[in-house]
Enzyme design. Sequence first.
Site, PDB file in Angstrom:
ATOM      1  N   LYS A 166      34.975  40.226  30.900  1.00  0.00           N
ATOM      2  CA  LYS A 166      34.505  40.485  32.270  1.00  0.00           C
ATOM      3  C   LYS A 166      33.183  41.243  32.215  1.00  0.00           C
ATOM      4  O   LYS A 166      33.000  42.116  31.359  1.00  0.00           O
ATOM      5  CB  LYS A 166      35.570  41.306  33.006  1.00  0.00           C
ATOM      6  N   SER A 197      39.232  41.008  41.283  1.00  0.00           N
ATOM      7  CA  SER A 197      37.834  40.826  40.973  1.00  0.00           C
ATOM      8  C   SER A 197      37.579  40.146  39.629  1.00  0.00           C
ATOM      9  O   SER A 197      36.469  39.676  39.395  1.00  0.00           O
ATOM     10  CB  SER A 197      37.123  42.177  41.010  1.00  0.00           C
ATOM     11  N   SER A 212      43.121  43.749  40.094  1.00  0.00           N
ATOM     12  CA  SER A 212      42.098  42.773  39.692  1.00  0.00           C
ATOM     13  C   SER A 212      42.367  41.974  38.433  1.00  0.00           C
ATOM     14  O   SER A 212      41.625  41.032  38.149  1.00  0.00           O
ATOM     15  CB  SER A 212      40.737  43.452  39.563  1.00  0.00           C
TER      16      SER A 212
END
Length: 490
Positions: free
Chosen positions: A75, A150, A174
Amino acid sequence: MKYFELGLREAVDLVRSGQITAAEILESYLVHIESADREIKAYLTLAFDRAMNRARKIDGRKEKGRLAGAVVAIKDNIVTRGLRTTCGSRILENFVPPYDATVVERLEAEDAIIIGKTNMDEFAMGSSTENSAYFPTRNPWDLERVPGGSSGGSAAAVAGFEAMAALGSDTGGSVRQPAAFCGIVGLKPTYGRVSRYGLVAFASSLDQIGPLARSVEDCALLTSVISGFDRRDSTCADRPVPDYLADLGSFQDRIRVGFLKETSLRGINPEVAASYRRVQQMVTALGFEVVSMDFPSWEVALPCYYIIAPSEASSNLARYDGVRYGFRAEAAELADMYIRTRTAGFGSEVKRRILLGTFALSSGYYEAYYARAARARQAITAELRAAFERVDFILTPTTPEPAFKLGEKQDPIAMYLQDYFTVAASLAGIPGISIPCGLTPDGLPLGLQVLSPPFAENRLFKFAFLLENNIKFKNNMNGINTRGRRKNEN
Ligand code: GLN
């Protein structure tokens, strides 16, 4: 079967035993990502050359690490030395970190290959990846739908076979929510289990890095590698790290499993409720003791989270002043430079959170908002602790509904409601894993959340593994057509 279809454990076994090379696997990813990512758009930055150099080095060595040949996506809020790290924000558009996050160091020390950095909601604020300053990512199961957020880029990359596994971060859901939307497994470890050194801070008392993969086994292996004490993160726990993979197996003791009372399912999507009931029947049929439970604090967890997380964010994000990192808008006066930089550099959701947090912390309001939320947090933690006196695990749906369409949630509150089931574990610091538990009639994946007491990841994985074996969710490649879209066959 093409090499990019291999699961992480399978691939690592083949590379370690010399049956295939890491370079061959990577070649296969190169071709697949080239076509699939045009539609899915999971990656902000790809690092093929860097990855290929690593693969060749690993292939040339006799001794190979526990993750040799594993193709892992990261990420974009986890820093990577020499590899752009944007956090999904314009304000860090050209930020190239001078160091690696501890988790990245640990993955590479075991010969994992980092293939790229994945898209995300700006500063990890959101539940759909639509808040990325760059572009939205699409759900590989249905390209009209969001992958969740996210960590949506990480989840979509894994579900679309663009990586074997990925790291995400979970502050209020997330990792778990995008895992649920994309039909994969995602773990938020206990707060303090994994070092946050090199994770761009959102809400420091909640942030935790966790793995996303296509099986519980792969998640367990990754968690063993990334967990453990780190001097550079003062919140990181100094506790031994079990071999989570070796620990998978049957239970010796009697297991009690907590389910939410039927009344607490009111208002959630009927498909989600139906699949949750099916899981309850399955757990009963497996011979576990099922306990129906009431969690009054679940109602206040969401408002509590939306005071605490923005408050911490407003303080953490003060560092983006145009002087120290990334983007700067020029101006004659210093104060103007700050204002212009932050006005142009942050998107609207990030600004909303900074305003909310600054307001909640301001004098005269602090008692009414932040202090109250902090007390609510204690009550939630106490309630969960008490619940674990009665049961070993608590099961809930991961999300109140399956993946929604891009652009469907314009109202910020509607987006915040996505976190209804996930934020309590974040506030209490306990681990939670989401595993796929079926498909809706439209063919969209649904997630089941399993919660356990802190630092009981070994038992959590064990139980999730058992459920996974009984649910038999299929996550194979037969379904991906040329557009990267999957045909559902569960
Ligand atoms: N959706 C939640 C939020 O927007 C959770 C985000 C996260 O866990 N990073 O804050």
